[in-house]
Every structure is written in C-alpha cells, then in structure tokens.
Scaffold this active site. Structure first.
Site, PDB file in Angstrom:
ATOM      1  N   SER A  70      -3.066   0.555  -4.527  1.00 32.60           N
ATOM      2  CA  SER A  70      -3.428   0.919  -3.156  1.00 32.60           C
ATOM      3  C   SER A  70      -4.383   2.110  -3.148  1.00 32.60           C
ATOM      4  O   SER A  70      -4.460   2.861  -4.105  1.00 32.60           O
ATOM      5  CB  SER A  70      -2.180   1.245  -2.348  1.00 32.60           C
ATOM      6  OG  SER A  70      -1.335   0.110  -2.286  1.00 32.60           O
ATOM      7  N   LEU A 128       1.205   6.193  -2.683  1.00 30.43           N
ATOM      8  CA  LEU A 128       0.440   4.948  -2.622  1.00 30.43           C
ATOM      9  C   LEU A 128       0.531   4.384  -4.021  1.00 30.43           C
ATOM     10  O   LEU A 128       0.286   5.104  -4.990  1.00 30.43           O
ATOM     11  CB  LEU A 128      -1.023   5.226  -2.254  1.00 30.43           C
ATOM     12  CG  LEU A 128      -1.291   5.670  -0.824  1.00 30.43           C
ATOM     13  CD1 LEU A 128      -2.754   6.088  -0.666  1.00 30.43           C
ATOM     14  CD2 LEU A 128      -0.964   4.555   0.153  1.00 30.43           C
ATOM     15  N   ASP A 129       0.879   3.111  -4.153  1.00 25.15           N
ATOM     16  CA  ASP A 129       1.011   2.552  -5.499  1.00 25.15           C
ATOM     17  C   ASP A 129      -0.346   2.481  -6.190  1.00 25.15           C
ATOM     18  O   ASP A 129      -1.389   2.708  -5.574  1.00 25.15           O
ATOM     19  CB  ASP A 129       1.745   1.205  -5.480  1.00 25.15           C
ATOM     20  CG  ASP A 129       1.006   0.109  -4.728  1.00 25.15           C
ATOM     21  OD1 ASP A 129      -0.235   0.083  -4.754  1.00 25.15           O
ATOM     22  OD2 ASP A 129       1.672  -0.747  -4.136  1.00 25.15           O
ATOM     23  N   GLU A 130      -0.325   2.188  -7.455  1.00 27.80           N
ATOM     24  CA  GLU A 130      -1.535   2.198  -8.275  1.00 27.80           C
ATOM     25  C   GLU A 130      -2.625   1.285  -7.716  1.00 27.80           C
ATOM     26  O   GLU A 130      -3.806   1.593  -7.796  1.00 27.80           O
ATOM     27  CB  GLU A 130      -1.165   1.768  -9.701  1.00 27.80           C
ATOM     28  CG  GLU A 130      -2.274   1.869 -10.706  1.00 27.80           C
ATOM     29  CD  GLU A 130      -1.805   1.553 -12.115  1.00 27.80           C
ATOM     30  OE1 GLU A 130      -2.601   1.758 -13.036  1.00 27.80           O
ATOM     31  OE2 GLU A 130      -0.661   1.088 -12.292  1.00 27.80           O
ATOM     32  N   ARG A 182       6.515  -0.824  -1.155  1.00 29.24           N
ATOM     33  CA  ARG A 182       5.528  -1.887  -1.015  1.00 29.24           C
ATOM     34  C   ARG A 182       5.696  -2.672   0.301  1.00 29.24           C
ATOM     35  O   ARG A 182       5.451  -3.873   0.386  1.00 29.24           O
ATOM     36  CB  ARG A 182       5.556  -2.821  -2.222  1.00 29.24           C
ATOM     37  CG  ARG A 182       5.193  -2.090  -3.519  1.00 29.24           C
ATOM     38  CD  ARG A 182       5.266  -2.956  -4.751  1.00 29.24           C
ATOM     39  NE  ARG A 182       4.217  -3.946  -4.835  1.00 29.24           N
ATOM     40  CZ  ARG A 182       3.003  -3.769  -5.351  1.00 29.24           C
ATOM     41  NH1 ARG A 182       2.674  -2.600  -5.844  1.00 29.24           N
ATOM     42  NH2 ARG A 182       2.128  -4.738  -5.389  1.00 29.24           N
TER      43      ARG A 182
END
Length: 191
Positions: free
Chosen positions: A51, A47-49, A149
C-alpha cells in the site's frame, strides 16, 4: 506551551514497510531509508508493504492514540479489478463480512463512492498491468476503523479485488506530497 515532540507526514511509497526495524533475514525497505527521523519516532497506524499514501509519524504516544481512535476518518483510494458497480459501492457503504483474526466480522457502515478523476499527488505509481488483462476502476472508501487489510478485504467481498491501494486522507490532513517525500509538521491536530 510548546510541543516538544516531532511530527511528520510522509507519502509512503509502494514496497516500504511502515516500520524502522525488520529482524527477519530477508532485506526490506524501511521508513528510516527515506529520512533521518529522530529516535523514538513511530508510525501512527500502518500501511502494508503493497500500500501507498499518507502515513503520519510522531514521537508522541498520546498523539498516536488520538489519531488511531475511531473518531478520526481515514480515506483510501482503491484501484480495483473490473469496472465497479454502484451496487457494489452500496454494499461497501452498508458494511460487508470479512475475515479478521480467524473470525467473521461485519465492517461498520462507511462512506464510499466511485472515483473518475485522480488527484495529481497519486502519480503514475507502479504499473499494475496492461489493458489486455481487463479494465480497472477506482473507489474511495472512508473508514473510522482499521482492521488488518480491511479495504482490500472489503473490495474483494463485493467481487472487485484491490490492485492498488492509496491512503489519501487522515482526519483533515490530505496527501499532497510525492511518493517518498517527508514533511515535518508542528502538530497533526489541535490537542
């Protein structure tokens, strides 16, 4: 036969990277700050920063491969800019064109619907903006693929950019922890 590996579920909060080491100069919040994970623990998918939500971690590479396969559904709740239309939801369901690694890519058909009531585990989260800047709405998107993403790109492609993104389910496992909580589990799925 006992599984000698360790498996964890975590509610990754906003602002944390889905990793344990970050070698660039600027300080980032890492998963190891939330819990004393055993050596060899890896995040399954990322999960990106920006999210939040359900992140699975394991010391078992085979388990990681199984969960990341295209047979395991991942469900996301996306808070989008504006009041999303049923027409936009249908476009997301059928597949939309996004950019991936410098090429155009059409996403696979998926499940999607408008959400009117959020589960308690999502909590207030960080404040996105106030009502002066216009309304927001929520959509659920369930995928079996996971491009970089992808959910953010999908909602933007139909005219409703994502403001907040939360993964709430991986396979049969649902998010039930509060932000920052970690739970050790016997296994994610029966092997």
């Amino acid at each position: 036969m006992t599984d000698s590996h360790s498996h964890f579920m975590i509610h990754k909060p906003h602002g944390y990277l889905s990793q344990f080491i970050y070698e660039k100069k600027r300080h980032k919040k890492l998963l190891g700050e939330l819990y004393a994970f055993p050596e060899g623990t890896m995040a399954i998918g990322r999960l990106d920063e920006d999210s939040e939500g359900l992140l699975l971690l394991t010391t078992d590479g085979m388990m990681s491969e199984m969960v990341r396969s295209q047979t395991v559904e991942k469900e996301y709740y996306a808070q989008v800019d504006g009041i999303i239309t049923q027409e936009a939801v249908e476009q997301v369901k059928q597949g939309v064109e996004i950019g991936f690694k410098g090429i155009r890519y059409t996403t696979k058909p998926c499940e999607a619907h408008i959400i009117t009531e959020l589960p308690e585990c999502i909590g207030e989260g960080r404040r996105i903006r106030d009502e002066r800047h216009g309304p927001t709405s929520w959509i659920s998107i369930t995928l079996t693929e996971g491009k970089f993403r992808q959910v953010r790109k999908m909602t933007a492609a139909v005219g409703f950019p994502t403001l907040r993104l939360i993964r709430i389910r991986v396979g049969t496992l649902s998010l039930q922890l509060k932000a920052g909580e970690v739970a050790e589990v016997e296994s994610f799925f029966n092997k």
